[in-house]
Scaffold this motif. Structure first.
Motif, PDB file in Angstrom:
ATOM      1  N   ASN A 226     -24.741  42.349  41.523  1.00  0.00           N
ATOM      2  CA  ASN A 226     -25.622  43.206  40.630  1.00  0.00           C
ATOM      3  C   ASN A 226     -25.143  42.810  39.115  1.00  0.00           C
ATOM      4  OD1 ASN A 226     -27.474  45.313  40.186  1.00  0.00           O
ATOM      5  ND2 ASN A 226     -25.815  46.786  39.780  1.00  0.00           N
ATOM      6  N   ILE A 227     -26.118  43.047  38.317  1.00  0.00           N
ATOM      7  CA  ILE A 227     -26.127  42.885  36.737  1.00  0.00           C
ATOM      8  C   ILE A 227     -26.761  44.216  36.296  1.00  0.00           C
ATOM      9  CG2 ILE A 227     -26.365  41.493  34.749  1.00  0.00           C
ATOM     10  CD1 ILE A 227     -26.603  39.151  36.890  1.00  0.00           C
ATOM     11  N   GLU A 228     -25.837  45.027  35.448  1.00  0.00           N
ATOM     12  CA  GLU A 228     -26.497  46.119  34.626  1.00  0.00           C
ATOM     13  C   GLU A 228     -26.169  45.615  33.462  1.00  0.00           C
ATOM     14  OE1 GLU A 228     -24.861  49.807  35.888  1.00  0.00           O
ATOM     15  OE2 GLU A 228     -24.646  49.179  37.864  1.00  0.00           O
ATOM     16  N   ILE A 229     -27.395  45.259  32.621  1.00  0.00           N
ATOM     17  CA  ILE A 229     -27.369  44.832  31.251  1.00  0.00           C
ATOM     18  C   ILE A 229     -27.629  45.945  30.262  1.00  0.00           C
ATOM     19  CG2 ILE A 229     -28.442  43.336  29.594  1.00  0.00           C
ATOM     20  CD1 ILE A 229     -29.651  41.771  32.149  1.00  0.00           C
ATOM     21  N   GLY A 230     -26.855  46.331  29.452  1.00  0.00           N
ATOM     22  CA  GLY A 230     -26.813  47.090  28.187  1.00  0.00           C
ATOM     23  C   GLY A 230     -26.774  46.733  26.988  1.00  0.00           C
ATOM     24  N   LYS A 231     -27.151  47.243  25.884  1.00  0.00           N
ATOM     25  CA  LYS A 231     -27.340  46.532  24.663  1.00  0.00           C
ATOM     26  C   LYS A 231     -26.239  45.598  24.102  1.00  0.00           C
ATOM     27  CE  LYS A 231     -28.663  47.576  19.764  1.00  0.00           C
ATOM     28  NZ  LYS A 231     -29.113  48.594  18.950  1.00  0.00           N
ATOM     29  N   LEU A 232     -24.934  46.161  24.368  1.00  0.00           N
ATOM     30  CA  LEU A 232     -23.628  45.523  23.692  1.00  0.00           C
ATOM     31  C   LEU A 232     -22.970  45.159  25.050  1.00  0.00           C
ATOM     32  CD1 LEU A 232     -22.659  47.825  20.984  1.00  0.00           C
ATOM     33  CD2 LEU A 232     -23.912  45.896  20.829  1.00  0.00           C
ATOM     34  N   LEU A 233     -22.781  45.637  26.085  1.00  0.00           N
ATOM     35  CA  LEU A 233     -22.023  45.336  27.183  1.00  0.00           C
ATOM     36  C   LEU A 233     -22.795  45.267  28.568  1.00  0.00           C
ATOM     37  CD1 LEU A 233     -19.022  47.733  26.637  1.00  0.00           C
ATOM     38  CD2 LEU A 233     -18.982  45.230  25.978  1.00  0.00           C
ATOM     39  N   THR A 234     -22.381  44.401  29.291  1.00  0.00           N
ATOM     40  CA  THR A 234     -23.039  44.136  30.478  1.00  0.00           C
ATOM     41  C   THR A 234     -21.998  44.263  31.827  1.00  0.00           C
ATOM     42  OG1 THR A 234     -24.583  42.764  29.781  1.00  0.00           O
ATOM     43  CG2 THR A 234     -24.059  42.409  32.306  1.00  0.00           C
ATOM     44  N   CYS A 235     -22.396  45.056  32.881  1.00  0.00           N
ATOM     45  CA  CYS A 235     -21.465  45.340  33.790  1.00  0.00           C
ATOM     46  C   CYS A 235     -21.864  44.172  35.183  1.00  0.00           C
ATOM     47  CB  CYS A 235     -21.479  46.779  34.335  1.00  0.00           C
ATOM     48  SG  CYS A 235     -20.263  46.776  36.011  1.00  0.00           S
ATOM     49  N   ILE A 236     -21.015  43.477  35.378  1.00  0.00           N
ATOM     50  CA  ILE A 236     -21.366  42.337  36.541  1.00  0.00           C
ATOM     51  C   ILE A 236     -20.535  42.905  37.927  1.00  0.00           C
ATOM     52  CG2 ILE A 236     -21.265  40.137  37.416  1.00  0.00           C
ATOM     53  CD1 ILE A 236     -22.890  40.243  34.878  1.00  0.00           C
ATOM     54  N   THR A 237     -21.259  43.269  39.051  1.00  0.00           N
ATOM     55  CA  THR A 237     -20.637  43.556  40.032  1.00  0.00           C
ATOM     56  C   THR A 237     -20.746  42.068  41.045  1.00  0.00           C
ATOM     57  OG1 THR A 237     -21.197  45.827  39.975  1.00  0.00           O
ATOM     58  CG2 THR A 237     -20.734  44.966  42.040  1.00  0.00           C
ATOM     59  N   SER A 238     -19.479  41.833  41.666  1.00  0.00           N
ATOM     60  CA  SER A 238     -19.280  40.663  42.436  1.00  0.00           C
ATOM     61  C   SER A 238     -18.846  40.909  43.599  1.00  0.00           C
ATOM     62  CB  SER A 238     -18.728  39.444  41.588  1.00  0.00           C
ATOM     63  OG  SER A 238     -17.668  40.016  41.058  1.00  0.00           O
ATOM     64  N   LYS A 239     -19.059  39.989  44.686  1.00  0.00           N
ATOM     65  CA  LYS A 239     -18.294  40.456  45.872  1.00  0.00           C
ATOM     66  C   LYS A 239     -17.670  39.295  46.404  1.00  0.00           C
ATOM     67  CE  LYS A 239     -20.471  43.262  49.179  1.00  0.00           C
ATOM     68  NZ  LYS A 239     -21.541  43.739  49.947  1.00  0.00           N
ATOM     69  N   ILE A 240     -16.492  39.491  47.214  1.00  0.00           N
ATOM     70  CA  ILE A 240     -15.582  38.682  47.967  1.00  0.00           C
ATOM     71  C   ILE A 240     -15.381  39.419  49.290  1.00  0.00           C
ATOM     72  CG2 ILE A 240     -13.375  37.600  48.053  1.00  0.00           C
ATOM     73  CD1 ILE A 240     -13.189  37.684  44.912  1.00  0.00           C
ATOM     74  N   PHE A 241     -15.824  38.599  50.098  1.00  0.00           N
ATOM     75  CA  PHE A 241     -16.288  39.293  51.689  1.00  0.00           C
ATOM     76  C   PHE A 241     -16.626  40.776  51.265  1.00  0.00           C
ATOM     77  CE2 PHE A 241     -12.966  35.906  52.068  1.00  0.00           C
ATOM     78  CZ  PHE A 241     -13.576  35.271  53.143  1.00  0.00           C
TER      79      PHE A 241
END
Length: 133
Positions: free
Chosen positions: A77-92
């Motif tokens: 998942n990628i949540e894009i903000g004006k200054l910061l972005t939150c990337i959610t990644s998965k391992i298993f």
């Protein structure tokens, strides 16, 4: 806060300094600790914590790096903000959240389901909880 279930596989100590290795899925993680609880022993199951801002993302990583921990993950998942972005990644079945600048997201051209490397130093890991056997 990222939470990672792992098992202690090695402890190296010198005076109050400890280098602890953990098995997480098929990966080895390393942590530096100044004060290690007497409960932490080889074979003990723990929950590690890692701040989303302490993870560096890399794409198409080549060469040697000084970060002790390098995990390969898939972007969920990628949540894009004006200054910061939150990337959610998965391992298993473990999710990792990473906070980067939106400019870094644009520079890396990250997309969903892409494989990336999560890099973090041994000093960025901490033991959050000791699990019962």
């Amino acid at each position: 806060m990222n939470k990672i279930e792992a098992v202690v596989i090695e402890i190296e100590s010198m005076e109050n300094l400890n280098l602890v290795s953990f098995q997480f899925e098929e990966q080895t993680l390393t942590m530096i600790s100044l004060d290690l609880s007497k409960e932490i022993k080889v074979g003990k199951k723990v929950v590690l914590s890692l701040k989303p801002t302490n993870i560096t993302l890399a794409k198409e990583l080549k060469g040697l790096i000084s970060s002790s921990n390098n995990l390969t993950a898939t972007i969920d998942n990628i949540e894009i903000g004006k200054l910061l972005t939150c990337i959610t990644s998965k391992i298993f079945n473990t999710q990792f959240q990473t906070i980067i600048t939106t400019k870094s997201l644009e520079k890396l051209k990250l997309v969903l389901n892409e494989e990336i490397n999560l890099l973090f130093k041994a000093s960025d890991l901490a033991i959050l909880d000791i699990l019962d056997d």
